[in-house]
Scaffold this active site. Structure first.
Site, short mmCIF file in Angstrom:
data_model
loop_
_atom_site.label_atom_id
_atom_site.label_comp_id
_atom_site.label_asym_id
_atom_site.label_seq_id
_atom_site.Cartn_x
_atom_site.Cartn_y
_atom_site.Cartn_z
N ALA A 98 0.84 -1.21 0.00
CA ALA A 98 0.00 0.00 0.00
C ALA A 98 0.87 1.25 0.00
CB ALA A 98 -0.93 0.00 1.22
N ARG A 151 -12.71 -18.48 4.41
CA ARG A 151 -11.56 -18.76 5.26
C ARG A 151 -11.96 -18.99 6.72
NH1 ARG A 151 -6.88 -14.75 2.81
NH2 ARG A 151 -6.41 -16.14 1.06
P1 ADP Z 1 0.08 -3.39 3.41
O1 ADP Z 1 -0.30 -4.69 2.78
O2 ADP Z 1 -1.08 -2.69 4.00
O3 ADP Z 1 0.94 -2.55 2.52
P2 ADP Z 1 2.43 -4.44 4.65
O4 ADP Z 1 2.54 -5.30 5.86
O5 ADP Z 1 2.77 -5.05 3.36
O6 ADP Z 1 0.98 -3.80 4.67
O7 ADP Z 1 3.37 -3.16 4.82
C1 ADP Z 1 3.32 -2.32 5.93
C2 ADP Z 1 4.73 -1.81 6.18
O8 ADP Z 1 4.72 -0.77 7.14
C3 ADP Z 1 5.68 -2.88 6.74
O9 ADP Z 1 6.82 -2.96 5.93
C4 ADP Z 1 6.00 -2.39 8.14
O10 ADP Z 1 7.28 -2.75 8.58
C5 ADP Z 1 5.86 -0.89 7.98
N1 ADP Z 1 5.62 -0.18 9.26
C6 ADP Z 1 4.83 -0.58 10.27
N2 ADP Z 1 4.85 0.32 11.27
C7 ADP Z 1 5.71 1.31 10.88
C8 ADP Z 1 6.18 2.52 11.48
N3 ADP Z 1 5.80 2.89 12.70
N4 ADP Z 1 7.04 3.30 10.78
C9 ADP Z 1 7.46 2.92 9.54
N5 ADP Z 1 7.07 1.78 8.94
C10 ADP Z 1 6.19 0.99 9.58
#
Ligand code: ADP
Length: 601
Positions: free
Chosen positions: A160, A428
């Protein structure tokens, strides 16, 4: 553009051999009675240790005074996830001439395994392992605060966040994306890659009837009519245009569509590269080729900055610096779900038995940070109690890897007795609830040779069946009886389960469990089975957004300057997300968030 922080952490054909030469300081040889004594018996040694997916083998070269070179000879770790450990740990050992190096967050098991394998090699070199394991006193370095200004700050570098960053840039904005882990990809890169979209081109070629209305209805009803109808409409209508957008960016999808677990219909697109790497590589390529998007890894957003009710930036913590990032146009929260935050999971869990000890498919960064950031600025939350479990976890790790199924139609599930227990084409939540009622909540996925026609055929996680068999994660029998013996289920029951399934394939069902999704019989040796358990997979609840991906506050008004996209948002999937809808969701709404935030004044 400053790209110094940007590290391309992904490589599709991930290197099996990484050679790192010593350019660093060397340790002082021991001195006894004025004479120097060798630290190591000079030579090259091979060491091994067990990691996530089997053995890691390293080759370590030492002279009498120092560790000179470490090569990773072999490993089966997940591409993307383990890369930072493979890149950084050998270098850190050489730089510090120490085994007391820090593991890499998100790749701790792989990091620890590399350290163990190097230890194993150094033992053969007569090294003083205890001395090498003593943590060196680090020099205290003062933390600086770095301040930057851009148009858009995106928090989170999964599917995302990257979609939002690229889309904002395409719409004229300059972007900084911060990612708390040492790599991009989040859960997106770990996924099997299935992306649902009604596809006029590919579905017609396969003779599959489908429509936007059907995708809408299945999504809405599959979530018990709890999803926001406006958001679902945006999702299903924009899923295919978003595929075309990805294709324009260079991403490739297979021609053949399939039904993914809990997807209910053959509309899942499979990227032509393993797992979710195609999405991350595609965005990364765009970012490398176009100035204007800065990626900062190892940097965690800790606070949203608000001025006069508008979100104007982000405070963050990097490895060495604190950061204040001003966003002229706005901020996109794309931090993913909270499956790895047990307290948050348990606090919201209403439908499942305690999940305190449950395993999860997720990467360690899925801790719900975005929920906490958004809560502090008054965001509203929807459907937080809607937690998705899959019946498809690896019994040791809970991960999806090792799952031998290729499509819903051609496999069955049997319990420890060898009996089927559910419609394997169901939702699921229905399948997972049924699995929880079986002995030890443990099942076998059973299928036949037709799924793995060649030795090169891989599952959705880029693993061949023989590889999984070698690792003890799948089993093979030339007859169903032989397979049953190997997996310790009643042979007569397994044979009966398969026979009844095969009869239903002939009639097209519905069978005794109500199953209607069939394609081929299970009748061609060899037969295969792989064990699976329930695992926490997706948190459907989260930040409330509108169809522009703007964050809605508790008072029902939007919070100016704040957007959110992906798993951190709630209200789209209701109580149960259709398999294959997550990648569509994060791409569609990431793209929308990027476009709209770029248009802010
Ligand atoms: P989505 O499918 O919604 O994109 P993902 O799990 O693929 O979700 O990606 C979310 C990303 O955000 C992960 O790489 C995670 O490490 C990162 N993330 C989570 N919390 C933080 C934060 N506080 N600051 C920066 N990055 C973050």
């Amino acid at each position: 553009m400053r790209k110094s922080h940007f590290k391309r952490t992904l490589c599709l054909l991930f290197c099996l051999i990484l050679a790192i030469s010593s350019v660093a300081c060397t340790s002082q040889p021991k001195v006894t009675d004025g004479e120097s004594v060798a630290m190591f018996k000079a030579g090259t040694y091979v060491g091994t240790a067990n990691a996530h997916n089997g053995e890691i083998k390293v080759e370590v070269t030492v002279d009498e005074e120092a560790i000179k070179e470490i090569k990773i000879l072999e490993h089966n770790e997940s591409p993307g996830i383990s890369d930072p450990a493979i890149e950084r740990i050998p270098q850190a050992i050489i730089d510090d001439q120490s085994l007391a190096v820090d593991t890499i967050s998100g790749a701790t098991v792989t990091s620890a395994a590399i350290i163990s394998a190097v230890t194993n090699a150094l033992e053969q070199a007569d090294a003083d392992i205890d001395a090498l394991k003593v943590k060196k006193e680090g020099e205290e370095t003062a933390r600086d605060t770095v301040e930057e200004t851009t148009d858009v700050v995106v928090i989170g570098g999964g599917g995302a966040g990257l979609a939002a960053a690229v889309s904002a840039h395409q719409n004229g904005a300059e972007v900084i994306l911060i990612e708390k882990m040492p790599r991009l990809g989040g859960n997106t890169i770990l996924s099997g890659g299935a992306y649902n979209a009604v596809d006029p081109k590919r579905q017609e070629a396969q003779g599959i009837e489908d429509s936007i209305e059907k995708h809408y209805t299945q999504t809405y009803e599959g979530g018990d009519k709890l999803g926001n109808t406006e958001l679902i409409k945006v999702l299903v209508e924009n899923a295919y245009p978003a595929i075309e957008w990805l294709e324009d960016l260079g991403m490739k999808f297979d021609d053949e569509l399939f039904t993914v677990l809990g997807g209910m219909w053959p509309r899942a697109h499979k990227p032509s590269t393993p797992l979710g790497t195609g999405f991350i590589d595609t965005y990364s390529k765009y970012i490398e080729e176009n100035d204007g998007i800065e990626i900062i890894l190892d940097t965690e957003a800790t606070e949203l900055m608000v001025e006069d009710g508008k979100v104007v930036g982000v405070k963050a913590k990097g490895l060495k610096n604190d950061m204040i990032l001003h966003a002229n146009k706005g901020v996109v929260i794309a931090t993913g779900g909270f499956s790895k935050n047990i307290d948050m999971v348990e606090e919201n869990n209403k439908d499942w038995p305690s999940l305190k000890d449950a395993k999860s498919t997720n990467h360690p960064g899925a801790t719900g940070d975005g929920i906490i950031l958004a809560e502090a600025v008054g965001a509203n939350f929807v459907g937080m109690e809607n937690l998705q479990l899959l019946p498809m976890g690896d019994p040791d790790t809970g991960s999806l890897s090792g799952n031998i199924e290729l499509s819903v139609e051609n496999r069955i599930f049997v319990n420890k007795d060898g009996d089927r227990f559910v419609d394997e084409g169901e939702r699921r939540d229905v399948m997972t609830k049924a699995l929880l009622e079986q002995e030890d909540a443990y099942m076998w996925v059973v299928l036949d040779h037709k799924n793995y026609p060649t030795p090169e055929t891989v599952n959705n996680f880029n693993e061949t069946i023989e590889e999984l068999i070698e690792q003890g994660r799948a089993f093979k029998g030339d007859t169903l009886e032989e397979l049953a013996e190997k997996i310790n289920v009643d042979p007569a029951k397994l044979v009966k389960s398969v026979e009844e399934f095969n009869k239903a394939v002939e009639t097209g069902g519905p069978d005794a469990f109500g199953r209607t999704l069939f394609d081929k019989k299970i009748d061609t040796a060899p037969f295969y089975a792989g064990p699976r358990i329930p695992t926490v997979h997706h948190t459907m609840g989260g930040i409330e957004i509108n169809t522009n991906a703007q964050v809605v506050g508790k008072d029902g008004n939007i919070i100016p300057g704040l957007y959110a996209a992906g798993e951190v948002t709630g209200g789209i999937h209701g109580s149960n997300r259709l398999g294959g809808n997550a990648l569509a969701d994060i791409t569609v709404f990431g793209r929308i968030a990027g476009e709209n935030v770029a248009k802010e004044k």
